[in-house]
Each structure stands twice: as structure tokens, then as C-alpha cells.
Scaffold this motif. Structure first.
Motif, PDB file in Angstrom:
ATOM      1  N   PHE A   1     -13.746  64.053 -36.370  1.00 57.71           N
ATOM      2  CA  PHE A   1     -13.585  64.631 -35.043  1.00 57.71           C
ATOM      3  C   PHE A   1     -13.301  63.515 -34.040  1.00 57.71           C
ATOM      4  CE2 PHE A   1     -16.698  66.809 -37.617  1.00 57.71           C
ATOM      5  CZ  PHE A   1     -16.243  68.119 -37.625  1.00 57.71           C
ATOM      6  N   ILE A   2     -12.382  63.785 -33.107  1.00 59.37           N
ATOM      7  CA  ILE A   2     -12.024  62.809 -32.084  1.00 59.37           C
ATOM      8  C   ILE A   2     -11.993  63.518 -30.740  1.00 59.37           C
ATOM      9  CG2 ILE A   2     -10.333  61.105 -31.324  1.00 59.37           C
ATOM     10  CD1 ILE A   2      -9.214  61.085 -34.175  1.00 59.37           C
TER      11      ILE A   2
ATOM     12  N   TYR B   1     -20.742  56.861 -40.214  1.00 58.67           N
ATOM     13  CA  TYR B   1     -21.520  57.451 -41.295  1.00 58.67           C
ATOM     14  C   TYR B   1     -20.650  58.424 -42.101  1.00 58.67           C
ATOM     15  CZ  TYR B   1     -25.862  55.699 -39.200  1.00 58.67           C
ATOM     16  OH  TYR B   1     -26.860  54.892 -38.702  1.00 58.67           O
ATOM     17  N   TRP B   2     -20.912  58.462 -43.403  1.00 57.15           N
ATOM     18  CA  TRP B   2     -20.233  59.380 -44.326  1.00 57.15           C
ATOM     19  C   TRP B   2     -21.223  60.460 -44.732  1.00 57.15           C
ATOM     20  CZ3 TRP B   2     -20.962  60.371 -49.685  1.00 57.15           C
ATOM     21  CH2 TRP B   2     -19.884  60.975 -50.368  1.00 57.15           C
ATOM     22  N   LEU B   3     -20.867  61.717 -44.492  1.00 53.36           N
ATOM     23  CA  LEU B   3     -21.746  62.847 -44.793  1.00 53.36           C
ATOM     24  C   LEU B   3     -21.107  63.705 -45.870  1.00 53.36           C
ATOM     25  CD1 LEU B   3     -23.562  65.143 -42.269  1.00 53.36           C
ATOM     26  CD2 LEU B   3     -22.070  66.168 -43.990  1.00 53.36           C
TER      27      LEU B   3
ATOM     28  N   VAL C   1     -17.083  66.974 -46.675  1.00 55.60           N
ATOM     29  CA  VAL C   1     -17.267  65.567 -46.311  1.00 55.60           C
ATOM     30  C   VAL C   1     -16.862  65.386 -44.855  1.00 55.60           C
ATOM     31  CG1 VAL C   1     -16.410  63.213 -46.661  1.00 55.60           C
ATOM     32  CG2 VAL C   1     -16.960  64.635 -48.636  1.00 55.60           C
ATOM     33  N   ALA C   2     -17.642  64.623 -44.108  1.00 57.40           N
ATOM     34  CA  ALA C   2     -17.281  64.308 -42.720  1.00 57.40           C
ATOM     35  C   ALA C   2     -17.549  62.841 -42.440  1.00 57.40           C
ATOM     36  CB  ALA C   2     -18.064  65.170 -41.739  1.00 57.40           C
ATOM     37  N   THR C   3     -16.703  62.249 -41.613  1.00 60.52           N
ATOM     38  CA  THR C   3     -16.948  60.928 -41.046  1.00 60.52           C
ATOM     39  C   THR C   3     -17.422  61.118 -39.609  1.00 60.52           C
ATOM     40  OG1 THR C   3     -15.247  59.866 -42.396  1.00 60.52           O
ATOM     41  CG2 THR C   3     -15.935  58.707 -40.397  1.00 60.52           C
ATOM     42  N   LEU C   4     -18.597  60.540 -39.287  1.00 62.10           N
ATOM     43  CA  LEU C   4     -19.168  60.639 -37.955  1.00 62.10           C
ATOM     44  C   LEU C   4     -19.412  59.243 -37.403  1.00 62.10           C
ATOM     45  CD1 LEU C   4     -21.795  63.419 -38.737  1.00 62.10           C
ATOM     46  CD2 LEU C   4     -19.574  63.745 -37.645  1.00 62.10           C
TER      47      LEU C   4
ATOM     48  N   TRP D   1     -12.487  60.186 -47.645  1.00 62.83           N
ATOM     49  CA  TRP D   1     -12.824  60.126 -46.230  1.00 62.83           C
ATOM     50  C   TRP D   1     -11.586  59.974 -45.346  1.00 62.83           C
ATOM     51  CZ3 TRP D   1     -11.155  55.184 -45.142  1.00 62.83           C
ATOM     52  CH2 TRP D   1     -11.284  54.217 -46.162  1.00 62.83           C
ATOM     53  N   LEU D   2     -11.763  60.432 -44.100  1.00 62.80           N
ATOM     54  CA  LEU D   2     -10.824  60.189 -43.005  1.00 62.80           C
ATOM     55  C   LEU D   2     -11.538  59.281 -42.011  1.00 62.80           C
ATOM     56  CD1 LEU D   2      -9.638  63.861 -42.405  1.00 62.80           C
ATOM     57  CD2 LEU D   2      -8.188  62.026 -43.282  1.00 62.80           C
ATOM     58  N   LEU D   3     -10.898  58.189 -41.603  1.00 69.45           N
ATOM     59  CA  LEU D   3     -11.542  57.212 -40.722  1.00 69.45           C
ATOM     60  C   LEU D   3     -10.652  56.919 -39.517  1.00 69.45           C
ATOM     61  CD1 LEU D   3     -13.973  55.278 -40.337  1.00 69.45           C
ATOM     62  CD2 LEU D   3     -12.594  53.521 -41.481  1.00 69.45           C
TER      63      LEU D   3
END
Length: 266
Positions: free
Chosen positions: A149-150, A234-236, A258-261, A26-28
Motif C-alpha cells: 500500500f502507498i 515488514y513481511w506479513l 502476503v503484504a509488505t508494510l 513480495w512487492l517492495l
């Protein structure tokens, strides 16, 4: 039948680092919504628990940060420690930034006498390091993508690149609110990807007896909808396989996304 089982075993071995039961990449970001010119710090890791640093850092050699105007932004203060990689970004433009860490590779197994050899690497290395006359050769091609995404100021549209497995937002990924439904679409090489399983896990699993994951399936157009039960990160994850390989020796391609939302309170 035997070949199918071997491919299944090889695919399963590759899938382990990204499965919900094993390690999670993940990227956070420290924040997903800021004002223009602000800085954010991003942590990148592969962990046993989502958003906790307890396994290894995520290598970000292939990280691409795309600014709202399509230009590429270089991370600042990059450092890699025992459990995480970290870097800073200044969001000088107004709009939405896509942070994407992707990789492509090959995994193979073959026999040398009665001993099974296993190999991982690039297509270029495959030609040099795997014997051309290898017996019982099984090759799996893989493509992974880890994103977040930011948005600085007002959200802007995100453009898909049409390669591999992608998440195409219908609802903007920085416009998510607890109790509201959000809609997304999955594509593979730019085409709708129906029937894919989507796993979504809320943060805080370290303090819960179970993961509380949500499991969804993309419809005939590759779309799916999720109503967020609460605010938080959330981790998708989505994982699938197909036969669209670019290397003749590879019979299967494994795709993972994988996405961090971040979901905000209303």
C-alpha cells in the motif's frame, strides 16, 4: 486416510514457495508515504531472504494498482530481470493506492500406470490436459494475493473485494509507527476468518542469525493486533486451506496472503 494424506502432501508441496523456511514473494515500494504527483519505484521478487534479490523475479501479469478513486493505474517502465521485476508509478491522486498481484490456479496429481504425473495450470487447461479418466486423481485449487500500500498525501479508506483471503485494515497500513499497536482483520470471501496463523518478519534477516518472526492468531472475529518493535519494513504472511472450491474435482482450496508494510519511527 490414504486420500487425506495425499491431499496433505499435495498441499505441502504447494505451500513450499510461500513458507517462512523457503522462498518468499513480495512487492517492495521505494517509499510508502509520499506527496501527490511523486513517483515511486516498486521491486517485485521471490527470494530466499526477505527483500533481497537472490532467486527469481515475481511475475506480475495479474498486478492491479487501484487508485484512491477506484480507477486502475498502469505501471510505467516495466522491466523483468534475472532476479527481480521493477516498475514505476506516478501517484497523481491524493489518497491510498493498493498494489495487488493475485493468481488462481490448480495443481493435480494422478497415475498413468504406476507412474505419478503432476500438473499445474488453469481450470480451462485442466479440462483439456488432464485425462478425464485419470486414476487416483487429486486436485488442489489455489488462490494467492501479494500486496502493498502507498499513500500520497492524506490516507484514504481501502475497500475489500470480498474474494479469497484478504487483510482488512482497522489501523491504516500507511499509519504504522514503532512501539504502537496496529489492528487488522482477516476475511475469507468477505467473512471473518478466525483461528488463522499470521507470520510477520522484519527486514534485515540477511544480517541476523534468526528471522525474529512474530507469530499471531486471528481471534473469533478474524482480528489481530501487533505492536511493532522497531521501524522498518515488514513481511506479513497468512496461509490456510478450506473445502470451498469452484471446480468439482478439487476437494481443497489453498489460500495465501502476503503484504509488505512499512513502520515509521515515532
Amino acid at each position: 486416510m490414504k486420500t487425506t494424506l495425499k491431499f496433505a502432501a499435495l498441499a505441502f508441496a504447494l505451500a513450499l514457495p510461500f513458507s517462512a523456511q523457503a522462498h518468499k514473494a513480495w512487492l517492495l515500494p521505494s517509499s510508502t508515504v509520499v506527496t501527490p504527483n511523486e513517483y515511486v519505484t516498486v521491486d517485485a521478487a521471490v527470494s530466499n531472504d526477505i527483500f533481497y534479490f537472490n532467486h527469481v523475479p515475481l511475475r506480475i501479469d495479474n498486478l492491479v494498482v487501484t487508485a484512491p478513486d477506484g480507477s486502475v493505474v498502469k505501471p510505467e517502465n516495466l522491466a523483468t530481470g534475472k532476479y527481480r521485476t521493477t516498475f514505476d508509478l506516478q501517484l497523481a491522486q491524493s489518497g491510498t493506492y493498493r498494489l495487488s498481484n493475485g493468481s488462481r490456479g490448480l495443481s493435480a496429481s494422478y497415475l498413468v500406470g504406476t507412474e505419478t504425473k503432476r500438473w499445474r495450470g488453469t481450470a480451462e487447461a485442466f479440462a483439456k490436459e488432464v485425462p478425464a479418466d485419470a486414476k487416483d486423481l487429486q486436485v488442489l485449487q489455489s488462490q494467492t494475493r501479494v500486496e502493498t500500500f502507498i499513500t500520497a498525501g492524506k490516507p484514504s479508506a481501502l475497500k475489500a473485494d470480498g474474494t479469497g483471503l484478504e487483510l482488512v485494515p482497522v489501523t491504516h497500513p500507511n499509519d504504522l509507527f514503532a512501539g504502537e499497536a496496529a489492528r487488522f482483520k482477516l476475511t475469507i470471501d468477505g467473512q471473518p476468518a478466525p483461528g488463522l496463523k499470521i507470520t510477520i518478519v522484519p527486514e534485515g534477516i540477511r544480517y541476523r542469525a534468526k528471522q525474529d518472526e512474530m507469530t499471531l492468531t486471528s481471534d473469533g472475529d478474524g482480528a489481530f493486533s501487533v505492536t511493532w518493535p522497531q521501524a522498518g519494513r515488514y513481511w506479513l504472511e497468512v496461509v490456510t486451506t478450506d473445502g470451498k472450491t469452484s471446480l468439482p474435482q478439487a476437494k481443497q482450496r489453498r489460500l495465501s496472503y502476503v503484504a509488505t508494510l512499512e513502520v515509521l519511527p515515532q
